[in-house]
Design a protein around this motif. Structure first.
Motif, PDB file in Angstrom:
ATOM      1  N   GLU A   1      28.214  39.983  16.101  1.00 53.37           N
ATOM      2  CA  GLU A   1      28.130  39.204  17.348  1.00 53.37           C
ATOM      3  C   GLU A   1      26.989  38.201  17.358  1.00 53.37           C
ATOM      4  N   TYR A   2      26.181  38.171  16.307  1.00 52.69           N
ATOM      5  CA  TYR A   2      24.989  37.299  16.331  1.00 52.69           C
ATOM      6  C   TYR A   2      25.039  36.195  15.272  1.00 52.69           C
ATOM      7  N   ILE A   3      24.310  35.128  15.591  1.00 55.32           N
ATOM      8  CA  ILE A   3      24.082  34.092  14.571  1.00 55.32           C
ATOM      9  C   ILE A   3      22.680  34.335  14.017  1.00 55.32           C
TER      10      ILE A   3
ATOM     11  N   TYR B   1      15.702  34.605  12.490  1.00 56.00           N
ATOM     12  CA  TYR B   1      16.104  34.756  13.888  1.00 56.00           C
ATOM     13  C   TYR B   1      17.467  35.428  14.005  1.00 56.00           C
ATOM     14  N   GLN B   2      17.609  36.199  15.086  1.00 59.77           N
ATOM     15  CA  GLN B   2      18.905  36.737  15.482  1.00 59.77           C
ATOM     16  C   GLN B   2      19.194  36.049  16.821  1.00 59.77           C
ATOM     17  N   ASP B   3      20.102  35.114  16.838  1.00 61.15           N
ATOM     18  CA  ASP B   3      20.219  34.194  17.984  1.00 61.15           C
ATOM     19  C   ASP B   3      18.828  33.637  18.282  1.00 61.15           C
TER      20      ASP B   3
ATOM     21  N   LYS C   1       9.281  41.863  20.269  1.00 61.17           N
ATOM     22  CA  LYS C   1       9.343  43.302  20.520  1.00 61.17           C
ATOM     23  C   LYS C   1      10.704  43.695  21.062  1.00 61.17           C
ATOM     24  N   CYS C   2      11.172  44.829  20.575  1.00 61.46           N
ATOM     25  CA  CYS C   2      12.464  45.351  21.000  1.00 61.46           C
ATOM     26  C   CYS C   2      12.302  46.056  22.331  1.00 61.46           C
ATOM     27  N   TRP C   3      13.305  45.958  23.172  1.00 62.56           N
ATOM     28  CA  TRP C   3      13.225  46.700  24.426  1.00 62.56           C
ATOM     29  C   TRP C   3      13.161  48.179  24.083  1.00 62.56           C
TER      30      TRP C   3
ATOM     31  N   GLN D   1       8.349  46.259  17.213  1.00 62.48           N
ATOM     32  CA  GLN D   1       8.539  44.826  16.959  1.00 62.48           C
ATOM     33  C   GLN D   1       9.631  44.696  15.899  1.00 62.48           C
ATOM     34  N   ARG D   2      10.430  43.672  16.009  1.00 63.56           N
ATOM     35  CA  ARG D   2      11.499  43.496  15.028  1.00 63.56           C
ATOM     36  C   ARG D   2      10.921  43.151  13.655  1.00 63.56           C
ATOM     37  N   SER D   3      11.644  43.564  12.598  1.00 65.17           N
ATOM     38  CA  SER D   3      11.241  43.203  11.231  1.00 65.17           C
ATOM     39  C   SER D   3      12.477  43.304  10.342  1.00 65.17           C
TER      40      SER D   3
ATOM     41  N   GLU E   1      17.470  51.428  11.446  1.00 65.57           N
ATOM     42  CA  GLU E   1      16.671  51.945  12.559  1.00 65.57           C
ATOM     43  C   GLU E   1      16.562  50.835  13.593  1.00 65.57           C
ATOM     44  N   LYS E   2      16.318  51.240  14.825  1.00 66.64           N
ATOM     45  CA  LYS E   2      16.324  50.260  15.911  1.00 66.64           C
ATOM     46  C   LYS E   2      15.410  49.057  15.584  1.00 66.64           C
ATOM     47  N   CYS E   3      16.031  47.893  15.563  1.00 65.99           N
ATOM     48  CA  CYS E   3      15.304  46.626  15.352  1.00 65.99           C
ATOM     49  C   CYS E   3      14.628  46.495  13.989  1.00 65.99           C
ATOM     50  N   GLN E   4      14.996  47.356  13.038  1.00 67.81           N
ATOM     51  CA  GLN E   4      14.550  47.202  11.643  1.00 67.81           C
ATOM     52  C   GLN E   4      15.807  46.820  10.862  1.00 67.81           C
ATOM     53  N   TYR E   5      15.865  45.600  10.421  1.00 68.27           N
ATOM     54  CA  TYR E   5      17.123  45.091   9.863  1.00 68.27           C
ATOM     55  C   TYR E   5      17.080  45.033   8.333  1.00 68.27           C
ATOM     56  N   ARG E   6      18.277  45.138   7.762  1.00 74.38           N
ATOM     57  CA  ARG E   6      18.412  44.938   6.310  1.00 74.38           C
ATOM     58  C   ARG E   6      19.503  43.918   6.079  1.00 74.38           C
TER      59      ARG E   6
HETATM   60  C1  MAN Z   1      19.335  43.305  20.857  1.00 73.30           C
HETATM   61  C2  MAN Z   1      19.504  43.105  19.382  1.00 73.30           C
HETATM   62  C3  MAN Z   1      19.844  44.388  18.677  1.00 73.30           C
HETATM   63  C4  MAN Z   1      18.823  45.460  19.047  1.00 73.30           C
HETATM   64  C5  MAN Z   1      18.723  45.561  20.536  1.00 73.30           C
HETATM   65  C6  MAN Z   1      17.607  46.548  20.907  1.00 73.30           C
HETATM   66  O1  MAN Z   1      20.546  43.605  21.448  1.00 73.30           O
HETATM   67  O2  MAN Z   1      18.326  42.616  18.898  1.00 73.30           O
HETATM   68  O3  MAN Z   1      19.857  44.209  17.275  1.00 73.30           O
HETATM   69  O4  MAN Z   1      19.210  46.700  18.512  1.00 73.30           O
HETATM   70  O5  MAN Z   1      18.402  44.328  21.117  1.00 73.30           O
HETATM   71  O6  MAN Z   1      17.469  46.671  22.262  1.00 73.30           O
END
Ligand code: MAN
Length: 497
Positions: free
Chosen positions: A398-400, A410-412, A434-436, A440-442, A462-467
């Protein structure tokens, strides 16, 4: 599985059976590779388990779909021993026209044509699976040809990038050299200005362009000129006055008071008054006219007036010295900061110094960033320098996603991270937004070889840790035929079945 009681009936027909056995022995044992066929040779119609020779079987118990040997060696061509602890787990497919391969025994005779391994269909009972080795071979040949070409193209692209990276480093070094040179020149300029300022402050002799001093000198000249004129006129007037005074004095002494001439009597009376007041008036007039001129000098930079009234002769010198003395450094009294009374020229130098210092500061910080960057290593062969400022964009799910090499990800509009480091095949982005309810995202970006940049996949273990997986020529290496072959997978959906 077969009923074991049938086996006993074989023994009464011995002569015929021996003949049959010789034929079977000559035939290949199903599921056994050619180099292991010699392990399946009967001895007087008997055969023993490979790892336990004490267990002797009739030769026809091999591949009878009943597991007799604990090591499973009696069932190389069926799945009967597939789940026994010590059983060899593989079935040999000859795959004539393609490559011989081995398939797990549990997949044998399971009703599925495993063409990805046994393209000859030998893993299933005969005629169930048509031989597809011709088609599989074609797929393989096409894959190898295309892959070789892709790798070749990718290597060309990569070599170009290696070259570009080295140019980028060189350009950076040149830029730094120019900047250092500029800094050196500006530093010299600064030293010069500082010395100029010191000398202007110490000597009080201001620089030529000091208009205040110029003005003072001009006024002094005018005062001198005026004084010379005054002196000349005064001398002439004095001569005339002396003559007139002498004539009147003669008149006052020699007139005949008995003539009763009122005009003469009034003239003598006024002359006598004049003579008694004469001294004071003459001096005042001279001082007033000189004051007018010298006041102009004083107004240029009003010095503290100590109340000394100069004499007529030393007036110009007195006021000129006062004006000039205002530019000389004052002695600090009681170590108190003296009031700011620097000359206009010194102030201008000061301004120049300040602005030069600003320029030097910003240039030096820029230079130190360049310096640091030059000494960093950006991946193998420093190759990432070649793609600095290049962005790769891709819609995944769902993201660019937007990845900027040596920049950010960037994610969007969410900042996943800023580029922080790299090793040969991986990029690391950290300090994202920072993730809700989370960190912090990485991101970690794994690079795989391809002829063009493309974001292939992303996961969030893991939440907001991307690969991410990123295809790119940056990590391409020359591949051997074996490496290329290992990458091939049969596309079963394209087989004509
Ligand atoms: C957004 C995106 C997701 C992430 C959630 C966390 O929706 O960044 O990738 O998991 O926020 O709340």
């Amino acid at each position: 599985m077969q009923d074991r009681s049938n086996q006993l009936h074989l023994f009464p027909m011995r002569p015929v059976f021996i003949l049959l056995l010789s034929l079977v022995a000559a035939a290949k044992i199903r599921g056994v590779s050619p180099e292991n066929q010699h392990l399946y040779v009967p001895e007087q119609n008997k055969w023993h388990c490979l790892l336990d020779p004490s267990i002797v079987l009739n030769f026809d118990q091999i591949n009878d779909d009943f597991c007799d040997c604990p090591d499973g060696s009696d069932e190389p061509g069926t799945g009967a021993c597939a789940f026994s602890a010590e059983a060899p787990k593989y079935f040999f497919c000859e795959n004539e026209g393609y490559f011989s391969l081995k398939i797990e025994n549990y997949k044998v005779d399971d009703g599925v044509c495993d063409y990805d391994i046994c393209c000859d269909g030998s893993d299933e009972p005969s005629r169930k699976c048509e031989n597809k080795c011709g088609e599989v071979r074609k797929q393989y040949d096409d894959f190898v040809r295309n892959r070789k070409q892709n790798v070749q193209e990718a290597l060309v692209a990569k070599n170009y990038l290696v070259e570009k990276a080295s140019q980028a480093k060189q350009e950076l070094a040149e830029k730094l050299a120019v900047m250092k040179n500029e800094i050196h020149t500006k530093d010299e300029d600064l030293k010069f200005l500082v010395a100029q300022l010191a000398s202007a402050e110490l000597s009080g002799e201001d620089v030529d362009e000091d208009s205040v001093v110029q003005e003072a000198l001009r006024l002094a000249e005018r005062v001198e000129e005026k004084l010379a004129n005054i002196a000349k006129t005064a001398k002439e007037l004095q001569q005339k006055l002396s003559l007139l005074e002498k004539m009147l004095s003669d008149l006052a002494q020699n007139f005949n008071p008995n003539f009763n001439d009122a005009s003469v009597k009034l003239c003598v009376k006024l002359f006598e008054e004049y003579m008694s007041n004469k001294q004071e008036e003459t001096e005042e007039a001279g001082v007033v006219s000189l004051y007018e001129l010298t006041e102009k000098l004083k107004n240029i930079r009003a010095p503290t007036d100590e109340g000394v009234v100069p004499s007529f002769e030393n007036m110009v010198h007195h006021y000129f010295s006062k004006v000039i003395s205002t530019f000389k450094p004052q002695e600090d009294k009681n170590d108190e900061p003296r009031p700011e009374r620097i000359s206009k020229a010194a102030a201008e130098i000061n301004e120049k110094i300040k602005s030069l210092e600003k320029v030097l500061h910003s240039k030096s910080s820029e230079a130190s960033i360049y310096e640091e960057k030059i000494h960093q290593t950006f991946g193998k062969n420093d190759i990432l320098r070649s793609v600095e400022g290049v962005w790769v964009t891709g819609k995944i799910g769902e993201y660019i996603y937007k990845l900027g090499f040596l920049d950010s990800l960037y994610q969007d509009n969410n900042l996943v991270g800023r580029f922080s480091s790299c090793d040969d095949n991986t990029l690391y982005f950290t300090q994202g937004s920072k993730c809700w309810n989370g960190p912090q995202r990485s991101a970690t970006v794994y690079m795989v070889c391809a002829s063009e940049n493309r974001l292939v996949s992303v996961s969030e273990p893991e939440k907001c840790q991307y690969r991410f997986v990123l295809e790119t020529p940056l990590v391409c290496e020359a591949l051997t035929d074996e490496d290329i072959a290992r990458g091939f997978k049969v596309d079963i959906s394209k087989l004509v079945i």
